[in-house]
Design an enzyme around this catalytic site. Structure first.
Site, mmCIF file in Angstrom:
data_model
loop_
_atom_site.group_PDB
_atom_site.id
_atom_site.type_symbol
_atom_site.label_atom_id
_atom_site.label_comp_id
_atom_site.label_asym_id
_atom_site.label_seq_id
_atom_site.Cartn_x
_atom_site.Cartn_y
_atom_site.Cartn_z
ATOM 1 N N ARG A 114 -5.986 -16.991 -46.535
ATOM 2 C CA ARG A 114 -6.626 -16.935 -45.218
ATOM 3 C C ARG A 114 -7.885 -16.069 -45.270
ATOM 4 O O ARG A 114 -8.850 -16.326 -44.571
ATOM 5 C CB ARG A 114 -5.621 -16.324 -44.228
ATOM 6 C CG ARG A 114 -5.896 -16.612 -42.778
ATOM 7 C CD ARG A 114 -4.907 -15.908 -41.837
ATOM 8 N NE ARG A 114 -3.579 -15.679 -42.315
ATOM 9 C CZ ARG A 114 -2.527 -16.472 -42.067
ATOM 10 N NH1 ARG A 114 -2.678 -17.553 -41.340
ATOM 11 N NH2 ARG A 114 -1.335 -16.171 -42.544
ATOM 12 N N TYR A 115 -7.858 -15.011 -46.062
ATOM 13 C CA TYR A 115 -8.973 -14.061 -46.161
ATOM 14 C C TYR A 115 -9.541 -14.146 -47.577
ATOM 15 O O TYR A 115 -8.811 -14.445 -48.518
ATOM 16 C CB TYR A 115 -8.485 -12.629 -45.918
ATOM 17 C CG TYR A 115 -7.771 -12.423 -44.601
ATOM 18 C CD1 TYR A 115 -8.484 -12.193 -43.433
ATOM 19 C CD2 TYR A 115 -6.379 -12.439 -44.535
ATOM 20 C CE1 TYR A 115 -7.837 -11.981 -42.220
ATOM 21 C CE2 TYR A 115 -5.721 -12.224 -43.329
ATOM 22 C CZ TYR A 115 -6.453 -12.000 -42.181
ATOM 23 O OH TYR A 115 -5.809 -11.798 -40.996
ATOM 24 N N ARG A 151 -7.705 -11.783 -50.544
ATOM 25 C CA ARG A 151 -6.258 -11.660 -50.734
ATOM 26 C C ARG A 151 -5.540 -12.960 -50.403
ATOM 27 O O ARG A 151 -6.028 -13.747 -49.596
ATOM 28 C CB ARG A 151 -5.676 -10.527 -49.888
ATOM 29 C CG ARG A 151 -5.987 -10.611 -48.401
ATOM 30 C CD ARG A 151 -5.994 -9.193 -47.799
ATOM 31 N NE ARG A 151 -6.151 -9.163 -46.369
ATOM 32 C CZ ARG A 151 -7.325 -9.124 -45.743
ATOM 33 N NH1 ARG A 151 -8.448 -9.184 -46.429
ATOM 34 N NH2 ARG A 151 -7.391 -9.059 -44.439
ATOM 35 N N CYS A 196 16.130 -14.405 -46.465
ATOM 36 C CA CYS A 196 16.032 -12.987 -46.119
ATOM 37 C C CYS A 196 17.450 -12.420 -46.083
ATOM 38 O O CYS A 196 18.411 -13.163 -45.847
ATOM 39 C CB CYS A 196 15.422 -12.812 -44.728
ATOM 40 S SG CYS A 196 13.780 -13.529 -44.580
ATOM 41 N N CYS A 215 15.718 -12.025 -38.401
ATOM 42 C CA CYS A 215 15.276 -11.354 -37.178
ATOM 43 C C CYS A 215 15.096 -12.431 -36.115
ATOM 44 O O CYS A 215 14.467 -13.464 -36.373
ATOM 45 C CB CYS A 215 13.960 -10.633 -37.444
ATOM 46 S SG CYS A 215 14.015 -9.651 -38.969
ATOM 47 N N CYS A 241 11.518 -13.670 -35.469
ATOM 48 C CA CYS A 241 10.706 -13.919 -36.671
ATOM 49 C C CYS A 241 9.592 -14.936 -36.416
ATOM 50 O O CYS A 241 9.825 -16.010 -35.876
ATOM 51 C CB CYS A 241 11.606 -14.433 -37.789
ATOM 52 S SG CYS A 241 10.674 -14.888 -39.262
ATOM 53 N N ARG A 277 8.132 -16.563 -38.709
ATOM 54 C CA ARG A 277 8.278 -17.701 -39.639
ATOM 55 C C ARG A 277 9.671 -18.308 -39.499
ATOM 56 O O ARG A 277 10.232 -18.838 -40.449
ATOM 57 C CB ARG A 277 8.050 -17.253 -41.083
ATOM 58 C CG ARG A 277 6.648 -16.798 -41.359
ATOM 59 C CD ARG A 277 6.248 -16.949 -42.824
ATOM 60 N NE ARG A 277 4.871 -16.566 -42.994
ATOM 61 C CZ ARG A 277 4.454 -15.404 -43.510
ATOM 62 N NH1 ARG A 277 5.335 -14.524 -43.943
ATOM 63 N NH2 ARG A 277 3.170 -15.125 -43.597
ATOM 64 N N ASP A 320 4.426 -12.543 -32.045
ATOM 65 C CA ASP A 320 3.764 -13.846 -32.163
ATOM 66 C C ASP A 320 4.419 -14.880 -31.256
ATOM 67 O O ASP A 320 5.535 -14.682 -30.772
ATOM 68 C CB ASP A 320 3.831 -14.313 -33.628
ATOM 69 C CG ASP A 320 3.008 -13.414 -34.532
ATOM 70 O OD1 ASP A 320 1.827 -13.219 -34.228
ATOM 71 O OD2 ASP A 320 3.570 -12.895 -35.519
ATOM 72 N N ASP A 340 -2.006 -11.459 -34.421
ATOM 73 C CA ASP A 340 -2.399 -12.560 -35.305
ATOM 74 C C ASP A 340 -2.876 -13.691 -34.411
ATOM 75 O O ASP A 340 -2.094 -14.232 -33.613
ATOM 76 C CB ASP A 340 -1.226 -13.003 -36.177
ATOM 77 C CG ASP A 340 -1.241 -12.295 -37.509
ATOM 78 O OD1 ASP A 340 -2.150 -12.579 -38.312
ATOM 79 O OD2 ASP A 340 -0.367 -11.444 -37.733
ATOM 80 N N LYS A 361 -6.186 -11.608 -38.145
ATOM 81 C CA LYS A 361 -5.765 -10.523 -37.236
ATOM 82 C C LYS A 361 -6.922 -10.025 -36.387
ATOM 83 O O LYS A 361 -8.061 -9.968 -36.858
ATOM 84 C CB LYS A 361 -5.242 -9.346 -38.060
ATOM 85 C CG LYS A 361 -3.890 -9.602 -38.662
ATOM 86 C CD LYS A 361 -3.337 -8.373 -39.341
ATOM 87 C CE LYS A 361 -1.932 -8.669 -39.848
ATOM 88 N NZ LYS A 361 -1.894 -9.845 -40.730
HETATM 89 S S1 SF4 Z 1 10.739 -11.117 -39.843
HETATM 90 FE FE1 SF4 Z 1 11.332 -13.156 -40.620
HETATM 91 S S2 SF4 Z 1 10.642 -13.179 -42.751
HETATM 92 FE FE2 SF4 Z 1 10.726 -11.020 -42.110
HETATM 93 S S3 SF4 Z 1 12.800 -10.297 -42.667
HETATM 94 FE FE3 SF4 Z 1 12.892 -10.975 -40.532
HETATM 95 S S4 SF4 Z 1 13.571 -13.103 -40.695
HETATM 96 FE FE4 SF4 Z 1 12.819 -12.553 -42.723
#
Ligand code: SF4
Length: 349
Positions: A92-93, A96, A105, A109, A112, A114, A275, A312, A319
């Site tokens: 994206r940048y 990096r 994971c 979360c 999340c 993603r 997000d 984001d 960002k």
């Molecule tokens: S935010 Fe998403 S990618 Fe990061 S640890 Fe939690 S579930 Fe996994």
């Protein structure tokens, strides 16, 4: 509080552990059909079952609200796909790239960004050929100074797989920095052992570790000890936190978290505005509320403890810093506000 012996991964596990009422099982099963669930024993032990609004439970125990999506939410809220030239790479940048070597994971979360890509049903782990192609892309792009391993959580990879990635990066001279984004030191601190540290050393690059934590109770003694092992091994650490309604949307809680980072030798880095991930509206707060919380940190706690509040921009535009602007042009001068919110006039030079 009782500790689970293994990670909880199903609605039935959560009900058996007393983390959801049996009456809520059907609703949670519907969430589980769409999004992965995992709580490590460490996370389970941190949950206060007596508190119906426990900030740790809120981050990890599914909620039927996750099935409510709003028109502005997006499957790929920060636009990874728009900038992915080969599988596992997001460029994206200019200087990096992100490398997403794994899509699982240790915990999932509920907010999340993603969430549509991670989990046992997600995009999987890069195969040896896919990893070679990803490393080939980095090798061909001499402007890539930093490689950011993100997720999924890269520290769930076995030391053998991590070593293979790090050895691949060792051969690319223009890559100077390798950064890991992880929740592992907090949610599974025992995983940070000699074998993992030896694997991280294999690139012979400067390695940074960015720890994702959102509440001061996550910085337990074992978590702090795991971070100390990383830092003592020569890997500087920074933090990343998501500003979440009902978890840390309070300057006192957020300040305690930032102080806990600094006490652990972790420099506060990013505070992310949540997000527009599907089904996460119950975690989002207004940007103005976020700015007020961030302003309250300034002046009240040490400058070492100040994170940068960022958003984001949806669509993959990167960002933007969204902290309240401290200086406004007024006539020929600037008006600056102090940490009490009082305005002061400052000459233009
Ligand atoms: S935010 Fe998403 S990618 Fe990061 S640890 Fe939690 S579930 Fe996994």
């Amino acid at each position: 509080m009782t500790a689970a012996a293994r990670s909880l991964k199903t609605p039935e596990d959560l009900a058996s552990a007393g983390l959801i009422e049996p009456a809520r099982l059907d609703g949670i099963r519907a969430v589980a059909d769409r999004y992965a669930i995992a709580l490590t024993p460490t996370v389970v032990s941190l949950i206060d079952r007596a508190d119906p609004e426990d900030p740790i439970a809120r981050q990890f125990v599914p909620d039927p609200g996750e099935l409510l999506t709003t028109p502005e939410e997006r499957l790929d809220p920060i636009g990874d796909h728009a900038h992915s030239p080969v599988k596992g790479i997001v460029h994206r940048y200019p200087d990096r790239v992100l490398m997403k070597a794994v899509h699982v994971c240790p915990v999932y979360c509920r907010f999340c960004f993603r969430r549509e890509m991670v989990g046992p049903e997600g995009d999987g782990t890069l195969s040896p050929d896919e990893l070679a192609a990803a490393l080939g892309y980095i090798r061909e792009h001499a402007d890539v100074w930093e490689v950011i391993l993100t997720g999924g959580d890269p520290l769930v990879l076995s030391p053998r797989r991590l070593s293979a990635i790090m050895r691949g990066l060792a051969d690319i001279p223009h890559v100077k920095i390798v950064r890991f984004h992880t929740r592992v030191p907090v949610v599974e601190p025992d995983r940070v052992d000699e074998a993992l540290i030896a694997a991280l050393r294999e690139s012979r690059k400067v390695v940074y570790v960015a720890l994702h934590a959102n509440h001061p109770r996550e910085l337990t003694e074992p978590a702090r000890a795991a971070c100390a092992r990383l830092i003592d091994a020569g890997f500087p650490m920074v933090s990343q936190t998501v500003l979440l309604k009902g978890v840390n949307d309070d300057p006192i809680v957020l300040g305690e978290l930032m102080k806990a980072f600094v006490e652990t030798r972790i420099k506060p880095y990013y505070l992310h505005h949540p997000d527009l991930a599907p089904g996460t509206g119950h975690f989002r707060l207004d940007i103005a509320e976020g700015q007020k919380i961030v302003s309250a940190l300034r002046g009240n706690i040490s400058g070492l403890c100040q994170p940068t509040y960022v958003l984001d921009i949806p669509g993959g535009h990167g960002k933007a810093v969204i902290g309240e602007s401290a200086a406004r042009r007024e006539g020929g001068c600037y008006s600056v506000s102090d940490f009490h919110g009082e305005e002061h006039i400052y000459p233009p030079r």
